[in-house]
Scaffold this motif. Structure first.
Motif, PDB file in Angstrom:
ATOM      1  N   ALA A   1       0.820  -1.212   0.000  1.00 44.76           N
ATOM      2  CA  ALA A   1       0.000   0.000   0.000  1.00 44.76           C
ATOM      3  C   ALA A   1       0.857   1.268   0.000  1.00 44.76           C
ATOM      4  O   ALA A   1       0.387   2.342  -0.383  1.00 44.76           O
ATOM      5  CB  ALA A   1      -0.934   0.011   1.206  1.00 44.76           C
ATOM      6  N   LYS A   2       2.111   1.145   0.426  1.00 41.02           N
ATOM      7  CA  LYS A   2       3.009   2.305   0.452  1.00 41.02           C
ATOM      8  C   LYS A   2       3.521   2.658  -0.950  1.00 41.02           C
ATOM      9  O   LYS A   2       4.065   3.733  -1.162  1.00 41.02           O
ATOM     10  CB  LYS A   2       4.207   2.021   1.367  1.00 41.02           C
ATOM     11  N   THR A   3       3.358   1.724  -1.876  1.00 42.49           N
ATOM     12  CA  THR A   3       3.819   1.954  -3.252  1.00 42.49           C
ATOM     13  C   THR A   3       2.889   2.915  -3.969  1.00 42.49           C
ATOM     14  O   THR A   3       1.666   2.772  -3.903  1.00 42.49           O
ATOM     15  CB  THR A   3       3.867   0.618  -4.036  1.00 42.49           C
ATOM     16  N   LYS A   4       3.445   3.886  -4.659  1.00 43.74           N
ATOM     17  CA  LYS A   4       2.617   4.825  -5.418  1.00 43.74           C
ATOM     18  C   LYS A   4       2.005   4.103  -6.624  1.00 43.74           C
ATOM     19  O   LYS A   4       2.612   3.196  -7.189  1.00 43.74           O
ATOM     20  CB  LYS A   4       3.458   6.014  -5.880  1.00 43.74           C
ATOM     21  N   TRP A   5       0.816   4.554  -7.004  1.00 45.51           N
ATOM     22  CA  TRP A   5       0.106   3.835  -8.061  1.00 45.51           C
ATOM     23  C   TRP A   5       0.864   3.853  -9.384  1.00 45.51           C
ATOM     24  O   TRP A   5       0.774   2.904 -10.175  1.00 45.51           O
ATOM     25  CB  TRP A   5      -1.312   4.379  -8.230  1.00 45.51           C
ATOM     26  N   LYS A   6       1.642   4.888  -9.641  1.00 42.56           N
ATOM     27  CA  LYS A   6       2.394   4.942 -10.902  1.00 42.56           C
ATOM     28  C   LYS A   6       3.485   3.879 -10.946  1.00 42.56           C
ATOM     29  O   LYS A   6       3.915   3.477 -12.034  1.00 42.56           O
ATOM     30  CB  LYS A   6       3.000   6.333 -11.078  1.00 42.56           C
ATOM     31  N   ASP A   7       3.934   3.469  -9.768  1.00 43.33           N
ATOM     32  CA  ASP A   7       4.941   2.406  -9.708  1.00 43.33           C
ATOM     33  C   ASP A   7       4.295   1.029  -9.626  1.00 43.33           C
ATOM     34  O   ASP A   7       4.899   0.028 -10.025  1.00 43.33           O
ATOM     35  CB  ASP A   7       5.850   2.617  -8.485  1.00 43.33           C
ATOM     36  N   TYR A   8       3.081   0.977  -9.102  1.00 47.49           N
ATOM     37  CA  TYR A   8       2.396  -0.312  -8.949  1.00 47.49           C
ATOM     38  C   TYR A   8       1.873  -0.816 -10.285  1.00 47.49           C
ATOM     39  O   TYR A   8       1.950  -2.006 -10.582  1.00 47.49           O
ATOM     40  CB  TYR A   8       1.252  -0.177  -7.950  1.00 47.49           C
ATOM     41  N   PHE A   9       1.318   0.089 -11.091  1.00 46.96           N
ATOM     42  CA  PHE A   9       0.819  -0.278 -12.423  1.00 46.96           C
ATOM     43  C   PHE A   9       1.897   0.062 -13.452  1.00 46.96           C
ATOM     44  O   PHE A   9       2.284   1.217 -13.594  1.00 46.96           O
ATOM     45  CB  PHE A   9      -0.473   0.471 -12.739  1.00 46.96           C
ATOM     46  N   LYS A  10       2.360  -0.960 -14.157  1.00 39.47           N
ATOM     47  CA  LYS A  10       3.487  -0.791 -15.075  1.00 39.47           C
ATOM     48  C   LYS A  10       3.069  -0.350 -16.477  1.00 39.47           C
ATOM     49  O   LYS A  10       3.880   0.117 -17.250  1.00 39.47           O
ATOM     50  CB  LYS A  10       4.271  -2.109 -15.184  1.00 39.47           C
ATOM     51  N   ASP A  11       1.788  -0.511 -16.804  1.00 32.75           N
ATOM     52  CA  ASP A  11       1.314  -0.206 -18.160  1.00 32.75           C
ATOM     53  C   ASP A  11       1.204   1.309 -18.343  1.00 32.75           C
ATOM     54  O   ASP A  11       0.400   1.965 -17.676  1.00 32.75           O
ATOM     55  CB  ASP A  11      -0.049  -0.863 -18.388  1.00 32.75           C
ATOM     56  N   PRO A  12       1.984   1.899 -19.264  1.00 27.00           N
ATOM     57  CA  PRO A  12       1.952   3.362 -19.443  1.00 27.00           C
ATOM     58  C   PRO A  12       0.596   3.879 -19.933  1.00 27.00           C
ATOM     59  O   PRO A  12       0.186   4.983 -19.576  1.00 27.00           O
ATOM     60  CB  PRO A  12       3.052   3.632 -20.470  1.00 27.00           C
ATOM     61  N   GLN A  13      -0.115   3.079 -20.747  1.00 25.35           N
ATOM     62  CA  GLN A  13      -1.429   3.503 -21.233  1.00 25.35           C
ATOM     63  C   GLN A  13      -2.428   3.587 -20.082  1.00 25.35           C
ATOM     64  O   GLN A  13      -3.230   4.525 -19.990  1.00 25.35           O
ATOM     65  CB  GLN A  13      -1.952   2.513 -22.293  1.00 25.35           C
ATOM     66  N   LEU A  14      -2.367   2.617 -19.176  1.00 30.63           N
ATOM     67  CA  LEU A  14      -3.241   2.633 -18.007  1.00 30.63           C
ATOM     68  C   LEU A  14      -2.921   3.832 -17.116  1.00 30.63           C
ATOM     69  O   LEU A  14      -3.837   4.506 -16.619  1.00 30.63           O
ATOM     70  CB  LEU A  14      -3.076   1.328 -17.220  1.00 30.63           C
ATOM     71  N   ASN A  15      -1.662   4.121 -16.922  1.00 27.24           N
ATOM     72  CA  ASN A  15      -1.263   5.256 -16.083  1.00 27.24           C
ATOM     73  C   ASN A  15      -1.747   6.584 -16.655  1.00 27.24           C
ATOM     74  O   ASN A  15      -2.123   7.495 -15.911  1.00 27.24           O
ATOM     75  CB  ASN A  15       0.252   5.273 -15.901  1.00 27.24           C
ATOM     76  N   LEU A  16      -1.740   6.699 -17.987  1.00 31.45           N
ATOM     77  CA  LEU A  16      -2.261   7.916 -18.620  1.00 31.45           C
ATOM     78  C   LEU A  16      -3.756   8.073 -18.352  1.00 31.45           C
ATOM     79  O   LEU A  16      -4.242   9.187 -18.098  1.00 31.45           O
ATOM     80  CB  LEU A  16      -1.994   7.884 -20.132  1.00 31.45           C
ATOM     81  N   LEU A  17      -4.492   6.959 -18.406  1.00 31.14           N
ATOM     82  CA  LEU A  17      -5.936   6.993 -18.138  1.00 31.14           C
ATOM     83  C   LEU A  17      -6.207   7.411 -16.687  1.00 31.14           C
ATOM     84  O   LEU A  17      -7.083   8.240 -16.423  1.00 31.14           O
ATOM     85  CB  LEU A  17      -6.553   5.623 -18.419  1.00 31.14           C
ATOM     86  N   ILE A  18      -5.451   6.845 -15.761  1.00 31.49           N
ATOM     87  CA  ILE A  18      -5.640   7.184 -14.340  1.00 31.49           C
ATOM     88  C   ILE A  18      -5.305   8.651 -14.103  1.00 31.49           C
ATOM     89  O   ILE A  18      -6.042   9.365 -13.404  1.00 31.49           O
ATOM     90  CB  ILE A  18      -4.769   6.275 -13.455  1.00 31.49           C
ATOM     91  N   ASP A  19      -4.209   9.103 -14.695  1.00 29.89           N
ATOM     92  CA  ASP A  19      -3.800  10.510 -14.551  1.00 29.89           C
ATOM     93  C   ASP A  19      -4.902  11.454 -15.018  1.00 29.89           C
ATOM     94  O   ASP A  19      -5.208  12.460 -14.371  1.00 29.89           O
ATOM     95  CB  ASP A  19      -2.530  10.758 -15.369  1.00 29.89           C
ATOM     96  N   SER A  20      -5.501  11.117 -16.156  1.00 27.90           N
ATOM     97  CA  SER A  20      -6.566  11.949 -16.708  1.00 27.90           C
ATOM     98  C   SER A  20      -7.802  11.932 -15.820  1.00 27.90           C
ATOM     99  O   SER A  20      -8.444  12.963 -15.598  1.00 27.90           O
ATOM    100  CB  SER A  20      -6.917  11.454 -18.118  1.00 27.90           C
ATOM    101  N   ALA A  21      -8.133  10.755 -15.271  1.00 29.74           N
ATOM    102  CA  ALA A  21      -9.329  10.635 -14.421  1.00 29.74           C
ATOM    103  C   ALA A  21      -9.188  11.447 -13.146  1.00 29.74           C
ATOM    104  O   ALA A  21     -10.160  12.035 -12.659  1.00 29.74           O
ATOM    105  CB  ALA A  21      -9.587   9.169 -14.084  1.00 29.74           C
TER     106      ALA A  21
END
Length: 477
Positions: free
Chosen positions: A50-70
């Protein structure tokens, strides 16, 4: 002597009334329970994912872009941010309540009294200055300031302010809890979308295999090795899977639009990388120890803040039974003519007063407020305990789910391999007239279903990985 007696009676009466005003009804309270088990299983490792930041937990760059936008555009999250502003303004309002109130104003009025009244007859005989009788009608001009201050003897106002602060902190934690769930929901939908892409690709490949088998059966019919029934059976299987393809395409559209809604944008294709889905590895999940939930789970912290606010509300409600000390004061200028308005000290006016006010009879409204505050406090206690219990059970369920899904996936992978090899074997046997056409048909059907189930299990594995991160309290920080 008589005056002393009167003063004694008044004093005794005043003390009796104050005692009656200060009497507060008793109310049972319940203490919250923060005890949690020492571990989820035999391990007591304190490393927590739980201490891991979500950008490091999810490795898929496309998914991270979606989360960032949301996190920027999601309407529900932005509505919650305004709730935080509302709670912050409530803190400001409560803070101002225990400070003095000051108002300033100007006024003008005209008054005409009857000549044959006591005031009219008196005014007619009065003069302001020699040769200047009292004006009729009488004008009145006022310029001044007024101050009112309730002295917070029993900390009623301070406790109300502190309660508002904890409610504000609760809304902040509520926002963080929503961030965690929003990240989880987008990630879940994203991997569901990739799973549907893979199922669609498998279905297209299978349709191609079945069409080849259909051509073989047609040739076998020409050679009088099979009947028309075999041809029709294979045609029906091809048509069934072609129809199924459009059902999956509809699911893809709806899943894309679910993601678009969470991001706060109109329907459009969602960029993703669907290759290698079944090869995605599930990392070892470090769940830490249950006591870490108290600091990681924002819904627990939200419930804790609400519990603290409820306790302070009880104290504030209790203070309503006690006497209130209110001081009022005012100063300014008052005259019947504007030219005399600022003359000092003739037009100067001022006043100061202090009073103690206590509720004596018909205190039903105060009692009701106090009882309600106590009931809300007990509700908050139960809600806090329920939130801790739910958090622990959610983590225990998801850790078990990950373990069981891994075992299930390994077995399904072997099943897919065996059935895929069976397709070639059954087709070869059918060509050499050593197998019935139904065996070929059923083998193809079983192989397709096993591949679909493998994709479904992989999706469940990814969802379990996401859910473990969510229930441990990751994502918001």
């Amino acid at each position: 002597m008589r005056k002393t007696k009167i003063y004694k009676i008044l004093g005794i009466t005043l003390v009796t009334l104050l005692y009656a005003a200060c009497s507060v009804p008793n109310f049972g309270r319940k203490t919250e329970n923060k005890i949690v088990p020492a571990s989820y299983n035999t391990s007591k490792d304190t490393i927590n994912v739980a201490k891991t930041k979500w950008k490091d937990y999810f490795k898929d760059p496309q998914l991270n872009l979606l989360i960032d936008s949301a996190l920027i555009k999601n309407q529900e999250l932005n509505i919650l941010l305004q709730e935080i502003n509302i709670a912050k303004n409530e803190v400001r309002a409560r803070k101002g309540a225990f400070l003095p109130f000051m108002s300033a104003g100007i006024g003008a009025a005209t008054e005409k009294v009857g000549r044959y009244t006591s005031q009219g007859a008196s005014d007619a005989n009065n003069v302001i200055l020699p040769g200047k009788p009292f004006p009729d009608p009488l004008q009145n001009y006022l310029l001044g300031v007024n101050v009112s201050w309730e002295i917070d003897i029993w900390k009623k106002l301070r406790n109300s302010k502190r309660s508002a602060v904890y409610k504000y902190l609760s809304t902040v934690e509520g926002k963080n809890f929503m961030v965690t769930n929003l990240i989880s929901e987008i990630a879940t939908s994203y991997y569901e979308l990739i799973a549907l892409d893979n199922q669609l690709e498998i279905l297209k490949t299978n349709i191609g295999i079945q069409q080849n088998a259909l051509e073989i059966v047609k040739l076998e019919k020409i050679a009088a090795k099979v009947t028309e029934l075999a041809v029709r059976k294979f045609e029906a299987e091809v048509l069934k899977n072609q129809s199924r393809k459009f059902y999956i395409m509809q699911q893809i559209t709806e899943t894309e639009n679910r993601i678009n809604y969470l991001i706060g944008r109109f329907p459009q294709p969602v960029l993703r990388n669907s290759n290698g889905f079944t090869e995605l590895e599930i990392d070892t999940i470090h769940s830490g120890i249950p006591s870490q939930l108290l600091e990681n789970r924002t819904d627990i912290k939200q419930a804790e803040h609400m519990l603290t606010a409820a306790k302070l509300d009880v104290r504030a409600a209790k203070a309503e039974f006690y006497p209130s000390l209110i001081i009022t004061a005012g100063a300014g200028y008052n005259a019947f003519n504007p030219q005399y308005l600022l003359q000092t000290p003739q037009s100067l006016i001022y006043n100061i007063a202090g009073g103690i006010v206590a509720p004596l009879i018909n205190r039903n409204a105060i009692k009701a407020n106090y009882y309600s505050a106590n009931s809300k406090q007990i509700q908050a206690v139960y809600n806090y305990e329920r939130t801790i219990l739910r958090a622990y059970i959610e983590v225990a369920n998801q850790l078990s789910n990950i373990s069981n899904l891994k075992k299930s996936y390994d077995l399904k992978e072997k099943q897919v391999k065996a059935l895929t090899e069976s397709i070639e074997i059954s087709t070869g046997l059918f060509k050499s007239a050593r197998a019935d056409y139904m065996e070929v048909l059923l083998t193809q059907r079983d192989a397709l279903e096993s591949k679909f189930e493998l994709i479904e299990t992989k999706m469940q594995q990814m969802n379990a990985r996401i859910n473990v991160y969510r229930v441990l309290g990751g994502g918001w920080n």
